[in-house]
Scaffold this motif. Structure first.
Motif, PDB file in Angstrom:
ATOM      1  N   ARG A  12       0.696  -1.065   0.083  1.00 38.37           N
ATOM      2  CA  ARG A  12      -0.210  -0.152  -0.155  1.00 38.37           C
ATOM      3  C   ARG A  12       1.005   1.443  -0.086  1.00 38.37           C
ATOM      4  NH1 ARG A  12      -1.468   2.844   4.206  1.00 38.37           N
ATOM      5  NH2 ARG A  12      -1.085   1.213   5.725  1.00 38.37           N
ATOM      6  N   ILE A  13       1.964   1.107   0.877  1.00 34.02           N
ATOM      7  CA  ILE A  13       2.604   2.378   0.919  1.00 34.02           C
ATOM      8  C   ILE A  13       3.681   2.441  -0.372  1.00 34.02           C
ATOM      9  CG2 ILE A  13       5.048   3.436   2.152  1.00 34.02           C
ATOM     10  CD1 ILE A  13       3.910   1.997   4.659  1.00 34.02           C
ATOM     11  N   SER A  16       1.154   3.924  -3.110  1.00 34.31           N
ATOM     12  CA  SER A  16       0.884   5.495  -2.858  1.00 34.31           C
ATOM     13  C   SER A  16       1.976   6.380  -3.181  1.00 34.31           C
ATOM     14  CB  SER A  16       0.230   5.614  -1.474  1.00 34.31           C
ATOM     15  OG  SER A  16       1.140   5.829  -0.412  1.00 34.31           O
ATOM     16  N   ILE A  17       3.016   5.986  -2.843  1.00 33.51           N
ATOM     17  CA  ILE A  17       4.163   6.735  -2.963  1.00 33.51           C
ATOM     18  C   ILE A  17       4.734   7.080  -4.422  1.00 33.51           C
ATOM     19  CG2 ILE A  17       6.903   7.163  -2.773  1.00 33.51           C
ATOM     20  CD1 ILE A  17       6.197   6.582   0.504  1.00 33.51           C
ATOM     21  N   ASN A  19       2.643   6.196  -6.922  1.00 37.53           N
ATOM     22  CA  ASN A  19       1.428   6.491  -7.435  1.00 37.53           C
ATOM     23  C   ASN A  19       1.210   5.382  -8.950  1.00 37.53           C
ATOM     24  OD1 ASN A  19      -0.572   7.719  -7.657  1.00 37.53           O
ATOM     25  ND2 ASN A  19       0.237   9.489  -9.100  1.00 37.53           N
ATOM     26  N   LEU A  40      15.204   9.697  -5.019  1.00 38.95           N
ATOM     27  CA  LEU A  40      14.443  10.737  -4.305  1.00 38.95           C
ATOM     28  C   LEU A  40      13.290   9.939  -3.750  1.00 38.95           C
ATOM     29  CD1 LEU A  40      14.016  14.131  -6.105  1.00 38.95           C
ATOM     30  CD2 LEU A  40      15.050  13.460  -3.861  1.00 38.95           C
ATOM     31  N   MET A  43      14.071   7.458  -1.203  1.00 40.34           N
ATOM     32  CA  MET A  43      14.040   8.150   0.391  1.00 40.34           C
ATOM     33  C   MET A  43      12.767   8.452   0.692  1.00 40.34           C
ATOM     34  SD  MET A  43      17.323  10.539   0.589  1.00 40.34           S
ATOM     35  CE  MET A  43      17.365  11.807  -1.015  1.00 40.34           C
ATOM     36  N   ARG A  44      11.792   8.901   0.086  1.00 40.70           N
ATOM     37  CA  ARG A  44      10.346   9.075   0.462  1.00 40.70           C
ATOM     38  C   ARG A  44       9.871   7.798   1.000  1.00 40.70           C
ATOM     39  NH1 ARG A  44       6.057  12.490  -3.289  1.00 40.70           N
ATOM     40  NH2 ARG A  44       7.530  14.275  -3.375  1.00 40.70           N
ATOM     41  N   ILE A  46      11.536   5.111   2.114  1.00 37.96           N
ATOM     42  CA  ILE A  46      12.167   4.893   3.509  1.00 37.96           C
ATOM     43  C   ILE A  46      11.526   5.687   4.548  1.00 37.96           C
ATOM     44  CG2 ILE A  46      14.244   4.742   4.615  1.00 37.96           C
ATOM     45  CD1 ILE A  46      14.234   2.737   2.366  1.00 37.96           C
ATOM     46  N   MET A  47      11.183   6.809   4.428  1.00 35.98           N
ATOM     47  CA  MET A  47      10.746   7.696   5.435  1.00 35.98           C
ATOM     48  C   MET A  47       9.460   7.127   5.677  1.00 35.98           C
ATOM     49  SD  MET A  47      11.993  11.648   4.831  1.00 35.98           S
ATOM     50  CE  MET A  47      12.663  11.560   2.938  1.00 35.98           C
ATOM     51  N   GLU A  50       9.400   3.885   7.691  1.00 38.59           N
ATOM     52  CA  GLU A  50      10.089   4.082   8.908  1.00 38.59           C
ATOM     53  C   GLU A  50       8.963   4.627   9.976  1.00 38.59           C
ATOM     54  OE1 GLU A  50      13.570   6.439   8.631  1.00 38.59           O
ATOM     55  OE2 GLU A  50      14.706   4.478   8.616  1.00 38.59           O
ATOM     56  N   ARG A  51       7.918   5.577   9.277  1.00 37.21           N
ATOM     57  CA  ARG A  51       6.813   5.911  10.015  1.00 37.21           C
ATOM     58  C   ARG A  51       5.762   5.066  10.435  1.00 37.21           C
ATOM     59  NH1 ARG A  51       7.346  10.251  13.040  1.00 37.21           N
ATOM     60  NH2 ARG A  51       4.920  10.129  13.308  1.00 37.21           N
ATOM     61  N   GLU A  52       5.727   4.194   9.316  1.00 35.06           N
ATOM     62  CA  GLU A  52       4.509   3.353   9.707  1.00 35.06           C
ATOM     63  C   GLU A  52       4.933   1.972  10.705  1.00 35.06           C
ATOM     64  OE1 GLU A  52       1.498   3.222   8.165  1.00 35.06           O
ATOM     65  OE2 GLU A  52       1.032   1.042   9.181  1.00 35.06           O
ATOM     66  N   PHE A  57      15.973   2.234   9.409  1.00 36.81           N
ATOM     67  CA  PHE A  57      16.743   1.413   8.675  1.00 36.81           C
ATOM     68  C   PHE A  57      18.296   2.037   8.959  1.00 36.81           C
ATOM     69  CE2 PHE A  57      12.759   0.771   6.297  1.00 36.81           C
ATOM     70  CZ  PHE A  57      12.967  -0.436   6.314  1.00 36.81           C
ATOM     71  N   ILE A  62      19.218   0.848   3.553  1.00 36.37           N
ATOM     72  CA  ILE A  62      18.666   1.930   2.639  1.00 36.37           C
ATOM     73  C   ILE A  62      19.022   1.826   1.090  1.00 36.37           C
ATOM     74  CG2 ILE A  62      18.026   4.236   2.074  1.00 36.37           C
ATOM     75  CD1 ILE A  62      18.307   4.817   5.126  1.00 36.37           C
TER      76      ILE A  62
ATOM     77  N   ASP B   8       1.534   8.904   4.461  1.00 31.54           N
ATOM     78  CA  ASP B   8       0.552   8.436   3.645  1.00 31.54           C
ATOM     79  C   ASP B   8      -0.686   9.236   3.132  1.00 31.54           C
ATOM     80  OD1 ASP B   8       1.725   5.901   3.123  1.00 31.54           O
ATOM     81  OD2 ASP B   8       0.476   4.664   4.309  1.00 31.54           O
ATOM     82  N   HIS B  15      -2.818  13.035  -4.084  1.00 29.90           N
ATOM     83  CA  HIS B  15      -3.008  12.442  -5.498  1.00 29.90           C
ATOM     84  C   HIS B  15      -4.369  12.353  -5.960  1.00 29.90           C
ATOM     85  CE1 HIS B  15       0.562   9.723  -4.777  1.00 29.90           C
ATOM     86  NE2 HIS B  15       0.886  10.775  -5.479  1.00 29.90           N
ATOM     87  N   ARG B 199      21.661  10.422   7.845  1.00 30.06           N
ATOM     88  CA  ARG B 199      21.359   9.404   6.959  1.00 30.06           C
ATOM     89  C   ARG B 199      21.316   9.857   5.564  1.00 30.06           C
ATOM     90  NH1 ARG B 199      17.109   5.373   8.641  1.00 30.06           N
ATOM     91  NH2 ARG B 199      16.107   7.457   8.824  1.00 30.06           N
ATOM     92  N   PHE B 200      19.934  10.552   5.248  1.00 25.74           N
ATOM     93  CA  PHE B 200      19.811  11.118   4.115  1.00 25.74           C
ATOM     94  C   PHE B 200      20.612  11.961   3.729  1.00 25.74           C
ATOM     95  CE2 PHE B 200      15.506   9.632   5.804  1.00 25.74           C
ATOM     96  CZ  PHE B 200      15.523   8.144   4.976  1.00 25.74           C
TER      97      PHE B 200
END
Lengths: 84, 592
Positions: A12-13, A16-17, A19, A40, A43-44, A46-47, A50-52, A57, A62, B8, B15, B199-200
């Protein structure tokens, strides 16, 4: 958390990222297979993961993630399923 | 204080925005770092403020080229805002990572290099667009290279960076609409560990964490909201467990918690914050389910209260529904529901208002944590402004007086009698440089009595007053209750014997007094003196200015045509100046 739950969340993630529709994703999917999965977006992703999953990591992970399955396996190891 | 919005949800929201019919907000970002997904957060917050954000992200570390080269396409999308992210680490590694190797002369040289670079970038951008520019100031090092020693020095690394931030903000000739985000504030709110993600930074030159990017995006949206006239005007407060601890009706005036010991001290600090907002021109109102005499008793006589009747424009204390009472407050103050912020500790009341009056912004406070009230209120940034005028200083008091005025109306038989009794004094004159800020602010904030709702910056107004092709007039009003300050403006443009009223607006505080007629008469006289044969005017409907749709036709103008320009429908009128004697000046008072 069961592997199925992890798998479902990861798909799902990613969808959505990046698209993209979830149906184009499988465990064998790599970044190259998905249009727009560049560094890019990576990285989105991964972030967001990490939130979910409330984890962090290591940098080596990564940049070393082989495919979607590798991500799921890593998360499954961190979140062992609790037997019912 | 704000919770992190699930990323999310941010993506899902943006979107799904393609079909939304909202005004577009074009934002161009120039940067020398990776800042992704800052754009997603900006779009998300823009949507919450009613805009469809379109982001043009400049190439990584290509700022100077994009600002200076004539071939860059990044400004082709007519930006409404330009955001600049120049991280000092990329701009000057000498100042950020080799500071201890620099001589005094090196430091001077490097400081001047950085400032010259920034000036070139800003100048280049201004040649391409007049859009407001938001510059992100440099962050202070959390660990200066020379550690403790740096803190002991006047010319250390931290102070050098502070100096740069101060110099960048020094007033610039011929360059307005430059605004700043102090990233150090974002950094302080989150703390170093949460703000950065090294890291980033080392993987992809992306310094900031998700939390940091949300905070930075929100800081930008606060500026955008303010420029777009979306700053809130009125703070409506519940009483029990909001202004003081405890329930007045049950505990009694002696037992409510307000004073110098916890938790009363925290409530007192919150009241101080409310008074600070009052001093900045925010209207304070109370909406509480209580017995009105008891609340009055507290406001008048409780020795520890800071908030007093003199600060409060409207007090609605009864047992009716809060949604009705909030609507009542908006009506008395004559401001839109979307300019209200409602604070209450009750989830029930908050949700009721959210559901029934979605235009009202709400903040729920948690009565077990009164120490957080002030920061919670401030973190929402609803009342944040980019400037502070004389009018702002006295606006809070103005509304307290205004409600008194309205009470006096009922003592007079006719409105005319009442208006005569007010002993109004009006001043309508040409705008000079001292009024630029206030006039620009009026064009940005006035929604209801605004015929064309054209938003102008100080520079725009300056252009209008330069030369003899156009005039900008301001309107100042006084009456026996107090001074309103500058409450209206008009812009009239002359072209080959015709005059066109480009803008015509009055603050809602000055309505129903005939001021509009006095202003229109002045414009007509002015056009006549300039030798114009006819005067044209336009009405551009918006969601908010329906009250003026017949303004010109009611005053003898005839309709010429209507046309569509982009999203706007424009009605055009004209008046033959030989017939202008018909327009009656209904203003009862002295005009200077």
């Amino acid at each position: 958390m069961s592997d199925d739950v992890i798998k479902e969340k990861v798909f799902r993630i990613i969808s959505s990222i990046m698209n993209v529709n979830q149906s184009v994703l499988s465990e064998k999917t790599t970044a190259k297979d998905v249009e727009g999965w560049d560094s890019l977006k990576h990285m989105r992703l991964i972030m967001a993961l990490e939130r979910e999953f409330k984890i962090k990591f290591k940098p080596a992970q990564i940049i070393g993630m082989e495919n979607v399955g590798a991500i799921i396996n890593d998360l499954a190891e961190r979140h062992p399923a609790i037997p019912d | 204080m704000r919770v992190l919005v699930n990323i999310d949800k941010v993506y899902e929201t943006i979107h799904s925005l393609n079909d939304e019919k909202l005004p577009q907000l074009n934002i161009t970002i120039l940067r020398n770092i990776t800042i992704d997904p800052l754009d997603a957060y900006i779009q998300y917050f823009a949507y919450q403020s009613g805009f469809l954000g379109q982001i043009q992200m400049g190439e990584y570390d290509n700022v100077m080229q994009e600002a200076l080269l004539p071939t860059t396409e990044i400004f082709n999308h007519k930006p409404d805002f330009v955001l600049i992210f120049l991280k000092l680490e990329t701009l000057s590694s000498k100042l950020t990572s080799q500071f201890s190797a620099l001589s005094e002369k090196d430091i001077q040289e490097e400081k001047s290099n950085v400032l010259t670079y920034i000036n070139s970038v800003l100048t280049g951008i201004r040649q391409k667009t007049a859009a407001p520019v938001i510059f992100h100031l440099f962050e202070m090092p959390c660990y200066p290279e020379m550690g403790l020693y740096d803190s002991q020095r006047q010319d250390g690394q931290s102070n050098t960076i502070q100096y740069l931030n101060a110099e960048i903000r020094a007033p610039r000739k011929n360059f307005s609409d430059l605004y700043f985000v102090d990233l150090n504030l974002c950094l302080m709110r989150l703390g170093h560990e949460k703000f950065y993600d090294n890291r980033f930074w080392f993987i992809g030159k992306q310094p900031y964490s998700l939390e940091a990017m949300q905070e930075i995006a929100f800081e930008n949206i606060k500026i955008i909201r303010s420029i777009k006239g979306l700053t809130k005007k009125c703070l409506i407060l519940d009483c029990d467990n909001t202004l003081w601890g405890g329930i007045l009706g049950e505990d009694g005036i002696d037992k409510i918690q307000i004073g110098n010991v916890y938790p009363g001290a925290a409530f007192k600090a919150f009241q101080q914050q409310i008074i600070n907002l009052y001093r900045q021109g925010i209207i304070i109102a109370i909406c509480s389910k209580n017995n009105p005499e008891e609340v009055d008793e507290v406001l008048n006589h409780h020795p520890e209260m800071l908030l007093r009747n003199e600060h409060i424009a409207v007090k609605v204390v009864n047992w009716q529904s809060k949604t009705e009472n909030i609507q009542h407050i908006a009506k008395i103050l004559n401001i839109g529901l979307d300019h209200l912020v409602f604070v209450d500790d009750s989830a029930f009341e908050i949700n009721l208002v959210k559901e029934q009056l979605p235009m009202v912004s709400v903040i729920q406070v948690f009565h077990e944590e009164p120490e957080n009230y002030s920061n919670l209120l401030l973190s929402c940034g609803y009342f944040d402004k980019l400037s502070f005028s004389e009018e702002d200083k006295s606006r809070g008091k103005f509304y307290v007086d205004e409600v008194k005025r309205q009470k006096e109306i009922s003592n007079y038989v006719t409105l005319d009698d009442y208006l005569k009794s007010l002993k109004m004094e009006l001043e309508i004159k040409d705008v000079d440089l001292n009024y630029l800020a206030r006039i620009a602010q009026l064009t940005q904030r006035t929604n209801q009595f605004n015929l064309t709702t054209k938003r102008y910056t100080e520079d725009n107004i300056k252009d209008f007053i330069a030369g003899n092709k156009s005039d900008v007039l301001y309107v100042k009003l006084k009456d026996k209750f107090g001074d309103f300050g500058v409450i209206g403006a008009a812009i009239i443009v002359y072209n080959n014997g015709d005059a066109l009223i480009d803008s015509f607006l009055l603050s809602c505080r000055a309505l129903s007094r005939g001021v509009e007629d006095a202003l229109l008469c002045t414009l007509i006289k002015r056009a006549g003196k300039k030798g114009c044969k006819q005067i044209c005017a336009e009405y551009i409907p918006t969601k908010k200015n329906k009250q003026v749709e017949h303004f010109y036709t009611d005053r003898g103008f005839s309709t010429v045509d209507e046309r569509r320009e982009g999203e706007n429908l424009i009605y055009r009128y004209h008046l033959d100046l030989s017939l202008s004697a018909k327009i009656e000046n209904k203003f009862h008072g002295e005009i200077r």
